[in-house]
Every structure is written in C-alpha cells, then in structure tokens.
Design a protein around this motif. Structure first.
Motif, PDB file in Angstrom:
ATOM      1  N   VAL A 113     -10.353   0.348  -6.306  1.00  0.00           N
ATOM      2  CA  VAL A 113     -11.045   1.064  -5.034  1.00  0.00           C
ATOM      3  C   VAL A 113     -10.310   0.300  -3.722  1.00  0.00           C
ATOM      4  CG1 VAL A 113     -13.145   1.211  -3.571  1.00  0.00           C
ATOM      5  CG2 VAL A 113     -13.387   1.164  -6.159  1.00  0.00           C
ATOM      6  N   THR A 114      -9.843   1.217  -3.302  1.00  0.00           N
ATOM      7  CA  THR A 114      -8.872   1.076  -1.963  1.00  0.00           C
ATOM      8  C   THR A 114      -9.880   1.163  -0.741  1.00  0.00           C
ATOM      9  OG1 THR A 114      -7.756   2.899  -1.854  1.00  0.00           O
ATOM     10  CG2 THR A 114      -6.830   1.117  -3.187  1.00  0.00           C
ATOM     11  N   ASP A 115     -10.783   2.336  -0.810  1.00  0.00           N
ATOM     12  CA  ASP A 115     -11.411   2.627   0.325  1.00  0.00           C
ATOM     13  C   ASP A 115     -12.963   3.008   0.066  1.00  0.00           C
ATOM     14  OD1 ASP A 115     -12.365   3.404   3.228  1.00  0.00           O
ATOM     15  OD2 ASP A 115     -11.241   5.586   2.997  1.00  0.00           O
ATOM     16  N   VAL A 123     -12.853  15.238  -9.211  1.00  0.00           N
ATOM     17  CA  VAL A 123     -12.175  14.264  -8.284  1.00  0.00           C
ATOM     18  C   VAL A 123     -10.724  15.013  -7.880  1.00  0.00           C
ATOM     19  CG1 VAL A 123     -12.800  12.210  -9.614  1.00  0.00           C
ATOM     20  CG2 VAL A 123     -10.611  13.247 -10.145  1.00  0.00           C
ATOM     21  N   THR A 124     -10.429  14.497  -6.507  1.00  0.00           N
ATOM     22  CA  THR A 124      -9.099  15.159  -6.114  1.00  0.00           C
ATOM     23  C   THR A 124      -8.033  14.246  -6.088  1.00  0.00           C
ATOM     24  OG1 THR A 124     -10.649  16.207  -4.412  1.00  0.00           O
ATOM     25  CG2 THR A 124      -8.282  16.145  -4.045  1.00  0.00           C
ATOM     26  N   ASP A 125      -6.888  14.623  -6.673  1.00  0.00           N
ATOM     27  CA  ASP A 125      -5.728  14.073  -6.736  1.00  0.00           C
ATOM     28  C   ASP A 125      -5.136  13.414  -5.498  1.00  0.00           C
ATOM     29  OD1 ASP A 125      -5.611  13.889  -9.446  1.00  0.00           O
ATOM     30  OD2 ASP A 125      -4.398  15.834  -9.601  1.00  0.00           O
ATOM     31  N   THR A 126      -4.756  12.349  -5.404  1.00  0.00           N
ATOM     32  CA  THR A 126      -3.900  11.894  -4.200  1.00  0.00           C
ATOM     33  C   THR A 126      -2.439  11.241  -4.728  1.00  0.00           C
ATOM     34  OG1 THR A 126      -4.695   9.453  -4.213  1.00  0.00           O
ATOM     35  CG2 THR A 126      -5.824  11.158  -2.680  1.00  0.00           C
ATOM     36  N   GLU A 127      -1.387  10.810  -3.563  1.00  0.00           N
ATOM     37  CA  GLU A 127      -0.323  10.515  -4.051  1.00  0.00           C
ATOM     38  C   GLU A 127      -0.131   9.187  -5.014  1.00  0.00           C
ATOM     39  OE1 GLU A 127       4.092   9.255  -1.856  1.00  0.00           O
ATOM     40  OE2 GLU A 127       2.267   9.703  -0.696  1.00  0.00           O
ATOM     41  N   ARG A 128      -1.164   8.409  -4.773  1.00  0.00           N
ATOM     42  CA  ARG A 128      -1.009   7.433  -5.337  1.00  0.00           C
ATOM     43  C   ARG A 128      -2.255   6.972  -6.419  1.00  0.00           C
ATOM     44  NH1 ARG A 128       0.479   2.092  -1.839  1.00  0.00           N
ATOM     45  NH2 ARG A 128       0.458   1.273  -4.019  1.00  0.00           N
ATOM     46  N   GLY A 129      -3.182   7.936  -6.444  1.00  0.00           N
ATOM     47  CA  GLY A 129      -4.470   7.892  -7.024  1.00  0.00           C
ATOM     48  C   GLY A 129      -5.445   9.133  -6.827  1.00  0.00           C
ATOM     49  N   PHE A 130      -6.675   8.884  -6.621  1.00  0.00           N
ATOM     50  CA  PHE A 130      -7.447  10.041  -6.497  1.00  0.00           C
ATOM     51  C   PHE A 130      -8.760   9.602  -5.607  1.00  0.00           C
ATOM     52  CE2 PHE A 130      -9.309   7.607 -10.188  1.00  0.00           C
ATOM     53  CZ  PHE A 130     -10.603   7.668  -9.737  1.00  0.00           C
ATOM     54  N   TYR A 184      -9.474   5.657  -4.652  1.00  0.00           N
ATOM     55  CA  TYR A 184      -8.743   4.865  -5.878  1.00  0.00           C
ATOM     56  C   TYR A 184      -7.523   5.028  -5.761  1.00  0.00           C
ATOM     57  CZ  TYR A 184     -13.674   5.060  -7.594  1.00  0.00           C
ATOM     58  OH  TYR A 184     -14.990   5.209  -7.658  1.00  0.00           O
ATOM     59  N   GLU A 185      -6.672   3.708  -6.129  1.00  0.00           N
ATOM     60  CA  GLU A 185      -5.196   3.782  -6.325  1.00  0.00           C
ATOM     61  C   GLU A 185      -5.007   2.942  -7.708  1.00  0.00           C
ATOM     62  OE1 GLU A 185      -3.036   1.860  -3.476  1.00  0.00           O
ATOM     63  OE2 GLU A 185      -3.519   3.482  -1.714  1.00  0.00           O
ATOM     64  N   GLU A 186      -3.870   3.563  -8.265  1.00  0.00           N
ATOM     65  CA  GLU A 186      -3.412   3.065  -9.418  1.00  0.00           C
ATOM     66  C   GLU A 186      -2.972   1.505  -9.288  1.00  0.00           C
ATOM     67  OE1 GLU A 186      -1.163   4.277 -13.795  1.00  0.00           O
ATOM     68  OE2 GLU A 186      -0.862   5.340 -11.767  1.00  0.00           O
ATOM     69  N   THR A 187      -3.474   0.853 -10.097  1.00  0.00           N
ATOM     70  CA  THR A 187      -2.941  -0.653 -10.110  1.00  0.00           C
ATOM     71  C   THR A 187      -1.320  -0.679 -10.770  1.00  0.00           C
ATOM     72  OG1 THR A 187      -4.027  -1.418 -11.921  1.00  0.00           O
ATOM     73  CG2 THR A 187      -5.005  -1.688  -9.892  1.00  0.00           C
ATOM     74  N   GLN A 188      -0.550  -1.696 -10.138  1.00  0.00           N
ATOM     75  CA  GLN A 188       0.793  -1.754 -10.842  1.00  0.00           C
ATOM     76  C   GLN A 188       0.955  -3.016 -11.883  1.00  0.00           C
ATOM     77  OE1 GLN A 188       3.121   0.402  -9.932  1.00  0.00           O
ATOM     78  NE2 GLN A 188       1.475   1.364  -8.773  1.00  0.00           N
ATOM     79  N   GLY A 189      -0.223  -3.704 -11.912  1.00  0.00           N
ATOM     80  CA  GLY A 189      -0.111  -4.850 -12.865  1.00  0.00           C
ATOM     81  C   GLY A 189      -1.433  -5.649 -12.450  1.00  0.00           C
ATOM     82  N   PRO A 190      -1.546  -6.652 -13.186  1.00  0.00           N
ATOM     83  CA  PRO A 190      -2.523  -7.761 -12.847  1.00  0.00           C
ATOM     84  C   PRO A 190      -2.712  -8.194 -11.421  1.00  0.00           C
ATOM     85  CG  PRO A 190      -0.848  -9.022 -14.142  1.00  0.00           C
ATOM     86  CD  PRO A 190      -0.397  -7.330 -14.103  1.00  0.00           C
ATOM     87  N   ASP A 191      -3.962  -8.307 -11.071  1.00  0.00           N
ATOM     88  CA  ASP A 191      -4.240  -8.833  -9.583  1.00  0.00           C
ATOM     89  C   ASP A 191      -3.423 -10.380  -9.610  1.00  0.00           C
ATOM     90  OD1 ASP A 191      -5.054  -9.765  -7.342  1.00  0.00           O
ATOM     91  OD2 ASP A 191      -7.104  -9.643  -7.922  1.00  0.00           O
ATOM     92  N   GLY A 251     -20.706  -1.610  -1.243  1.00  0.00           N
ATOM     93  CA  GLY A 251     -20.187  -2.891  -2.046  1.00  0.00           C
ATOM     94  C   GLY A 251     -19.733  -2.666  -3.229  1.00  0.00           C
ATOM     95  N   LEU A 252     -18.921  -3.620  -4.004  1.00  0.00           N
ATOM     96  CA  LEU A 252     -18.736  -3.628  -5.283  1.00  0.00           C
ATOM     97  C   LEU A 252     -19.310  -4.551  -6.160  1.00  0.00           C
ATOM     98  CD1 LEU A 252     -14.622  -3.031  -4.662  1.00  0.00           C
ATOM     99  CD2 LEU A 252     -16.451  -1.361  -5.029  1.00  0.00           C
ATOM    100  N   ASP A 253     -19.384  -3.978  -7.507  1.00  0.00           N
ATOM    101  CA  ASP A 253     -20.334  -5.042  -8.660  1.00  0.00           C
ATOM    102  C   ASP A 253     -19.252  -4.750  -9.737  1.00  0.00           C
ATOM    103  OD1 ASP A 253     -21.685  -6.486 -10.384  1.00  0.00           O
ATOM    104  OD2 ASP A 253     -23.540  -5.106 -10.012  1.00  0.00           O
ATOM    105  N   ASN A 254     -18.633  -6.021  -9.851  1.00  0.00           N
ATOM    106  CA  ASN A 254     -17.855  -5.833 -11.093  1.00  0.00           C
ATOM    107  C   ASN A 254     -16.695  -4.597 -10.859  1.00  0.00           C
ATOM    108  OD1 ASN A 254     -18.695  -8.065 -12.332  1.00  0.00           O
ATOM    109  ND2 ASN A 254     -19.963  -6.611 -13.526  1.00  0.00           N
ATOM    110  N   GLY A 255     -16.279  -4.256  -9.794  1.00  0.00           N
ATOM    111  CA  GLY A 255     -15.214  -3.333  -9.527  1.00  0.00           C
ATOM    112  C   GLY A 255     -15.742  -1.857  -9.381  1.00  0.00           C
TER     113      GLY A 255
END
Length: 362
Positions: free
Chosen positions: A189-191, A148-155, A217-224, A195-199
């Motif tokens: 998943v942000t992009d 994977v490749t790192d990004t500012e807020r995830g990978f 992907y981005e790291e979540t800051q808390g619960p949805d 389709g998604l199946d259970n995330g």
C-alpha cells in the motif's frame, strides 16, 4: 420475512439515488420487541442484531476482487441455534434475500459501472452458514469484476465505490462493523488514509467516510530492505571472502598438482651437483635467455629456465604449471627430462617438488 437484513444494510449508508429498499435500512423507525421474529418461546431471539459484521475485500491486480461478507450472531439458547440452522439452510440455498444478499451488491455494481463507464458484474457467488457453540455466522462470497483500476506501477481502488456525480455508496460503517481490504502478494500500500494491519487496510466502525474510499498499491521490486538482516549478510560475505582468499593462496603455493603423485612418485632424489672452480665466462652468460625476451620465442626448456631466473632461481612445480598454462603431465615430464640433462634440480618437499636452477646455491 425475517428482519435479519436490516443490521447488515446499515453497513452501507447510501446517498440519494439508491433504490428505496436500501434506504429503508437507515430510515425505518426502531423496532419494538413485538415485531421481532420469535425464534424461541422465552426470551425472544434477536437474530436481527449481529455481534460483528465484516466486509472483506481481496483485490486481484488483474482487475477483479473477491468479496466475503460475514455476519456473526450470538445465539443464547438451544432454540435460537435450532432456528438459526433452519434459516441457514434457506440462506445457503439462495431461497431468501435476508442477510447479505446478491441483489444488493448487483445494484451497487450497476451504480459503480454507470459512474465509471466500465462494465462490472457480480459472479461466482457462494453462500455458507455455520453454527459453533453460541455463535452463528452467515457468509456470502462473490467476485466483483473490473473492481480495481490499473496504474503505471500497480492499481488503485476508488472508482468501484463511486456513483454518478462523483458520490460514493460507501459513506459509513457502524459500530461492531469493520472493513478489511487485503494487500496482494508482491504488492504494498502506497496511499491510504487508514491504518494497516499486517499490510492490509483495516477500518473499524463506527466511521464516516469524508471522501470516497481510496487505496493505492504498487508492485514491490524485492524484499523490504528494512527486513533484511544486514549484519548477518555482511558477516557471511566477509567470511566467504576470507575463506576464498585462503583457498586461492594455498592452491597457488602449497597444494600439490595431480602429476606430482603419479609421474614423480618413484623419481630418485636429485644428486648433488659437484662444485667447480670454473669461472663463468661471457659466453656462458650469453647462453642464458634475456629477461625481456618474448616467451613465445623460447623452447619449452628455455621458458622454464626463464621463469626460474625471474623468480630467484627456484619455484614450486605447481607454480610452473600455473605460469605456463601447460598440463600437469607435460610439466612433470619436461622437468624430469631437464633434471636428467642437468638443466634443473628437483627436490622433493612433502608431496610437492621444488624446482631450482643447478647453479642456485641459496
């Protein structure tokens, strides 16, 4: 060598530039029944035709990814199952490269590493084969480093499926094949075009990739927020607020203090103050503290009298403790002394004392 490899390699249709052994899986002519491996006398076993092939990728935000390739076969007879078990032993021992093989993925990692300039490797392999009822499964697991490749807020997953010239080695998956890319815990998943199946991203075959596989992907800051039961949360907060307000109000005006049950339990009821006809003189009025006087300049007794005067001539003992900030024991002893001196009156009401000025007739 058994031709079990061919259907698996069809999972990854490679562009030009990949080793000829891989291209053979796409270009060789269809096989006839005579050149299939005979795993049973009748009918011939078709172990080279898996029912389902799954490519499962579990990315680690730190950089690597754990891969599991599962190739599932239908075994129609006891002889098929016996032959599969014999082959499975060789597969688990790494003695054969048919089926999902490490050399194939090492080649892909080399291609992707050359395209990205990042060193990639296939490590910690594990082979497993199982037979259950009429199904045989070959599983190959390994770690692909720097996947994977790192990004500012995830990978992001993209560069690892590239080849030199911005081409991709993952151009299609066939029928009865699927690609599953897991979403790590605390990420979302942000992009993705899929389709998604259970995330998790799931691609069902047959599918042609028009562009290189890309998943961000981005790291979540808390619960949805959409998953929080807001009516229940708000109702609970309101309930606690109401209960807390009631407890606070009762503690100020009703509940007894610790000193009430100890220091004054044996105190006699206050005697009635005899009425006099002596008119109040100016000198008597001057003895009362002014309402705007600084409490710090008053004696303890004068401060109690000042509080009583400011509160209509009577207060509960617990309220005097709160207003002065003195201890229960100090207030109890001070009020007993003032009552003995006739400066106040104490009236027992249940488990607490009502303190009043002696000239209060209300």
């Amino acid at each position: 060598m058994m031709r079990i490899a061919a259907p698996f390699l069809a999972l990854l249709v490679l562009l030009a530039g990949v080793a000829p052994a891989v291209a053979l899986a796409d270009t060789e002519a269809p096989s006839t029944a005579t050149d299939q491996p005979a795993l049973s006398e009748s009918p011939p076993a078709r172990i080279d035709s898996p029912a389902v092939t799954e490519l499962y990728i579990d990315p680690d935000p730190d950089g690597d990814a754990r891969w599991t390739i599962s190739v599932r076969y239908t075994l129609e007879s006891d002889s098929d199952r016996a032959a599969f078990r014999d082959y499975a032993q060789s597969f688990e021992a790494g003695d054969v490269e048919a089926g999902p093989g490490l050399s194939f993925f090492r080649m892909l990692a080399d291609e992707a590493g050359g395209a990205t300039g990042r060193e990639m490797a296939i490590q910690n392999p594990n082979r497993n084969a199982t037979v259950q009822n009429d199904t045989g499964v070959l599983r190959l697991s390994f770690t692909w480093t720097n996947f994977v490749t790192d990004t500012e807020r995830g990978f992001v997953i993209r560069e690892s499926v590239l080849m030199p010239g911005n081409r991709t080695w993952l151009s299609s998956i066939g029928p009865s094949q699927r690609l599953v890319v897991e979403t790590p815990e605390d990420y979302q998943v942000t992009d993705s075009r899929f389709g998604l199946d259970n995330g998790s991203v799931v691609v069902e075959g047959p599918h042609q990739f028009q562009d290189p596989l890309t998943i961000s992907y981005e790291e979540t800051q808390g619960p949805d927020p959409s998953s929080i039961p807001w009516p229940l949360v708000i109702g609970t907060l309101l309930l606690f607020g109401i209960v807390g307000a009631a407890v606070y109000a009762r503690s100020r005006d009703v509940w007894p203090t610790a000193g009430d049950d100890t220091d004054d339990s044996d105190a006699p009821a206050p005697a009635a103050t005899p009425e006099t006809d002596t008119p109040e003189t100016d000198a008597d009025a001057d003895d009362e503290p002014a309402t705007d006087v600084d409490p710090e300049l008053l004696s303890d007794e004068e401060r109690v009298e000042h509080l009583l005067d400011q509160n209509g001539g009577r207060m509960k003992q617990a309220r005097i403790v709160q207003e002065t900030g003195w201890s229960d024991a100090k207030v109890s002893q001070l009020l007993s002394t003032m009552a003995d001196d006739g400066r106040i009156e104490k009236l027992r009401l249940g488990r607490e004392n009502l303190i009043s000025l002696p000239d209060d007739e209300s």
